[in-house]
Design an enzyme around this catalytic site. Sequence first.
Site, PDB file in Angstrom:
ATOM      1  N   LYS A 143     -12.083  -9.068  -5.463  1.00 18.44           N
ATOM      2  CA  LYS A 143     -12.450  -8.110  -6.523  1.00 18.44           C
ATOM      3  C   LYS A 143     -12.473  -8.814  -7.888  1.00 18.44           C
ATOM      4  CE  LYS A 143      -9.880  -4.653  -3.919  1.00 18.44           C
ATOM      5  NZ  LYS A 143      -8.529  -4.038  -3.827  1.00 18.44           N
TER       6      LYS A 143
ATOM      7  N   THR B 122      -7.777  -9.254  -0.431  1.00 18.19           N
ATOM      8  CA  THR B 122      -9.074  -8.746  -0.875  1.00 18.19           C
ATOM      9  C   THR B 122      -9.056  -8.554  -2.391  1.00 18.19           C
ATOM     10  OG1 THR B 122      -8.298  -6.517  -0.351  1.00 18.19           O
ATOM     11  CG2 THR B 122      -9.756  -7.597   1.265  1.00 18.19           C
TER      12      THR B 122
ATOM     13  N   HIS C 105      -4.088  -8.278  11.175  1.00 22.35           N
ATOM     14  CA  HIS C 105      -4.198  -8.484   9.728  1.00 22.35           C
ATOM     15  C   HIS C 105      -3.099  -9.345   9.127  1.00 22.35           C
ATOM     16  CE1 HIS C 105      -7.414  -5.537   8.909  1.00 22.35           C
ATOM     17  NE2 HIS C 105      -6.868  -4.839   9.901  1.00 22.35           N
TER      18      HIS C 105
ATOM     19  N   LYS D 268       4.160 -12.909  -1.573  1.00 23.88           N
ATOM     20  CA  LYS D 268       3.110 -12.955  -2.599  1.00 23.88           C
ATOM     21  C   LYS D 268       3.583 -13.688  -3.856  1.00 23.88           C
ATOM     22  CE  LYS D 268       0.821  -8.710  -0.908  1.00 23.88           C
ATOM     23  NZ  LYS D 268      -0.613  -9.041  -0.777  1.00 23.88           N
TER      24      LYS D 268
ATOM     25  N   LYS E 109      -0.839  -6.382  -6.964  1.00 22.96           N
ATOM     26  CA  LYS E 109      -0.797  -6.326  -5.500  1.00 22.96           C
ATOM     27  C   LYS E 109       0.585  -5.784  -5.151  1.00 22.96           C
ATOM     28  CE  LYS E 109      -1.716 -10.807  -5.394  1.00 22.96           C
ATOM     29  NZ  LYS E 109      -2.694 -10.893  -4.328  1.00 22.96           N
ATOM     30  N   ARG E 110       0.816  -5.404  -3.891  1.00 24.22           N
ATOM     31  CA  ARG E 110       2.150  -4.967  -3.535  1.00 24.22           C
ATOM     32  C   ARG E 110       3.179  -6.048  -3.883  1.00 24.22           C
ATOM     33  NH1 ARG E 110       2.682  -0.038  -0.556  1.00 24.22           N
ATOM     34  NH2 ARG E 110       4.866  -0.643  -0.476  1.00 24.22           N
TER      35      ARG E 110
HETATM   36  C1  PLP Z   1      -7.478  -4.394  -3.170  1.00 28.64           C
HETATM   37  C2  PLP Z   1      -6.209  -3.680  -3.330  1.00 28.64           C
HETATM   38  C3  PLP Z   1      -5.042  -4.182  -2.744  1.00 28.64           C
HETATM   39  C4  PLP Z   1      -5.008  -5.485  -1.981  1.00 28.64           C
HETATM   40  O1  PLP Z   1      -4.702  -6.510  -2.900  1.00 28.64           O
HETATM   41  P1  PLP Z   1      -4.208  -7.959  -2.400  1.00 28.64           P
HETATM   42  O2  PLP Z   1      -4.133  -8.737  -3.654  1.00 28.64           O
HETATM   43  O3  PLP Z   1      -5.271  -8.458  -1.472  1.00 28.64           O
HETATM   44  O4  PLP Z   1      -2.901  -7.756  -1.744  1.00 28.64           O
HETATM   45  C5  PLP Z   1      -3.859  -3.498  -2.926  1.00 28.64           C
HETATM   46  N1  PLP Z   1      -3.827  -2.355  -3.644  1.00 28.64           N
HETATM   47  C6  PLP Z   1      -4.926  -1.845  -4.235  1.00 28.64           C
HETATM   48  C7  PLP Z   1      -4.808  -0.587  -5.021  1.00 28.64           C
HETATM   49  C8  PLP Z   1      -6.147  -2.484  -4.090  1.00 28.64           C
HETATM   50  O5  PLP Z   1      -7.234  -1.959  -4.661  1.00 28.64           O
END
Ligand code: PLP
Length: 801
Positions: free
Chosen positions: A640, A636, A378, A534, A528-529
């Site tokens: 969304k 991901t 990943h 990032k 995101k984290r």
């Molecule tokens: C989808 C999701 C992530 C992943 O987000 P990225 O922008 O792809 O890092 C992280 N945390 C939560 C709560 C999510 O729903």
Amino acid sequence: MAKPLTDHERRKQISVRGLAGVENVADLKTNFNRHLHFTLVKDRNVATKRDYYFALANTVRDHLVGRWIRTQQHYYDKDPKRVYYLSLEFYMGRTLQNTMVNLGLENACDEAIYQLGLDMEELQDIEEDAGLGNGGLGRLAACFLDSMASLGLAAYGYGIRYEFGIFNQKIVNGWQVEEADDWLRYGNPWEKARPEYMRPVHFYGRVEHTPEGVKWVDTQVVLALPYDTPVPGYRNNIVNTMRLWSAKAPCEFNLKDFNIGGYIQAVLDRNLAENISRVLYPNDNFFEGKELRLKQEYFVVAATLQDIIRRFKASKFGSTEFVRLDLAKMPDKVAIQLNDTHPALAIPELMRILVDIEKLDWEKAWDIVTRTCAYTNHTVLPEALERWPVDLFQNLLPRHLEIIYEINRRHLEVKRESKRILMRLLQFKDFYEMDPEKFQNKTNGITPRRWLVMCNPGLAEVIAERIGEDYIRDLDQLKKLLDFVDDNAFIRDVAKIKQENKLKLAAHLEEHYKVKINANSMFDVQVKRIHEYKRQLLNCLHIITLYNRIKNEPNKSWTPRTIMIGGKAAPGYHTAKMIIKLITSIGDIVNNDPVVGDRLKVIFLENYKVTLAEKVIPAADLSEQISTAGTEASGTGNMKFMLNGALTIGTMDGANVEMAEEAGEENLFIFGMRVEDVEALDRKGYDAASYYNRIPELKQAMDQISGGFFSPDQPGLFKDLVNMLMHHDRFKVFADYEDYIKCQEKVDALYKDPKEWTKKVIHNIAGCGKFSSDRTISQYAREIWGMEPSLEKIAAPDDPR
Ligand SMILES: *Cc1c(COP(=O)(O)O)cnc(C)c1O
């Protein structure tokens, strides 16, 4: 004039939420009252909101039970190939609404709860998130479970039932503070303990090589107690199982001393064994070589493989008198998918079972293992790769270390025979050259049930009004929306839904953050984290630049923005925690500047988790996906937002590349270095100072951060961040600054033309088909697992009356 609809009336009009038949509603009310009485042991005079939530959860759960038992019976009768998804993380979020959506019970429950004088959203808000994950990797596992059930695959998720999931983030004086996530405190109505399937897991000890074979002896035993959670498919009557293991000390644990002090201590020491499933490690994309973590990894693998082999042997296929029980047939009946290297001990553990216990010879065993197991990588970040200290490994799992050495020795031999090269550790590249067909790419995806139907019913409905409801299980059908790109009524509907979602989020934010939100401003979101790669810092530089520009020309017609950033920093990641403090500090200055007013607001969204994602993403106009090209393996979150009608500003990194391909690059805001540019810059040498000296607005922003403009009480507060950006920035923030700012100007300009903006939104939604996890799972099934996905339903049981 017609009265505006209440929330309840509006929801009733949404057909994707299922039919609310009168008998259905009456039965739900009866069962709700029965659970309140018999399960919660309360009457309505003393029941709390939480009691009502549990009564509702149990009522909905009853609708799963018959389907769950039937599905498992169906699998036993048909004996299809089983797939096992092994993961240290399942970031599930809440279960109640997802169950109602997948069972088509949403409108009926809503009506029942309304008739009972209760508020559905208020009850739903009582449910704790199952936060057994850090971010994308754990959420992917959860989306995959939904898709595997929706595609009728005989699938099982296997993981750990952490007593504490990802910590709750509090922001105190602008700093992150971590709080334990005691998610099981009030009980979990969705799980069923199965103590009858408890299994022993061994640790430590030593290896004896005897004439009868290898023995792993003098081990310490911990028991693995399974808890099962139902995983319903989308309206197909399938209910699969997620089985999470909890650590339990054996009764005889440490009981060798018979004096009373020894006895008390022995009982207290049971905690040591049970600590294995106590808490999720809160690192995202970062390896921490702790013994307890290695114990967790072996614990889930050892318990799960025993279960898999027991089920294989107990299957009709395994036990029929015509087909001799034969582990060589396992690859035809079992596929095991490893979610990153976290459960990769499954490889040596399965070898150990086959060779040491089942007495197969090595070659036969290796053939079974390699045809049964597959692994997904990943990330490309080196700091995320697991590299265990040999002495730690040797001590905890001595036999597995021997097996790994033997696997490696044989690989080197094969390699030497074929290529005659010097002994050395094999690299990724060597394996690829030996067996290129074993390396495949699968684009990730998200489940459209949770990430559209459940979190954005308004949008799901206006889409269904145009193209029907089948797109929910066949997301490629969204491309039919291309016929509506110029349809004024559809454009109006899509824009209206977005506005409603924004108003709802604005109300939530105003209540929670005491900031006045302009719901006509652009909602610009990066959730995101928190991680250097990032590049939340690039976003910060844009905010500061916008602020300075507004201050310079306060009378210009700036496109108003509400910028939201959210995410957790790993507790030990100092730089990430400083990034959070910088964001909140910028917010303190910007949000309280009367010259700026409501044209720019900066909000740090506290405690970003699945449930908060479901609230924020449907309200976003702009999705920030701005990692350095070549660092985000997929992402991901980006998908969304796209599905929920936000436009993306992003680099050509991870799945952004495919999003641009699917929606048309002209419908995204793509900026910055491509992977080749990053590599070229690496060869040339990245010199942050050259950008700082050349770009006045960048210099001004950096000087403000380092000069204490955002931290007047502590001018040197951000010196570590500044030093990093100026002298050892692995992710080259300044190199993309200029192009990012220019690209944001284009975003501002388009936002002033709502109709053109919404047309691009529709192009994006129409291009989302590929990003359904149903597509991802169909490819895994056909191309890796040798299974065939199906949209067939199985027979429905009688629902509880
Ligand atoms: C989808 C999701 C992530 C992943 O987000 P990225 O922008 O792809 O890092 C992280 N945390 C939560 C709560 C999510 O729903």
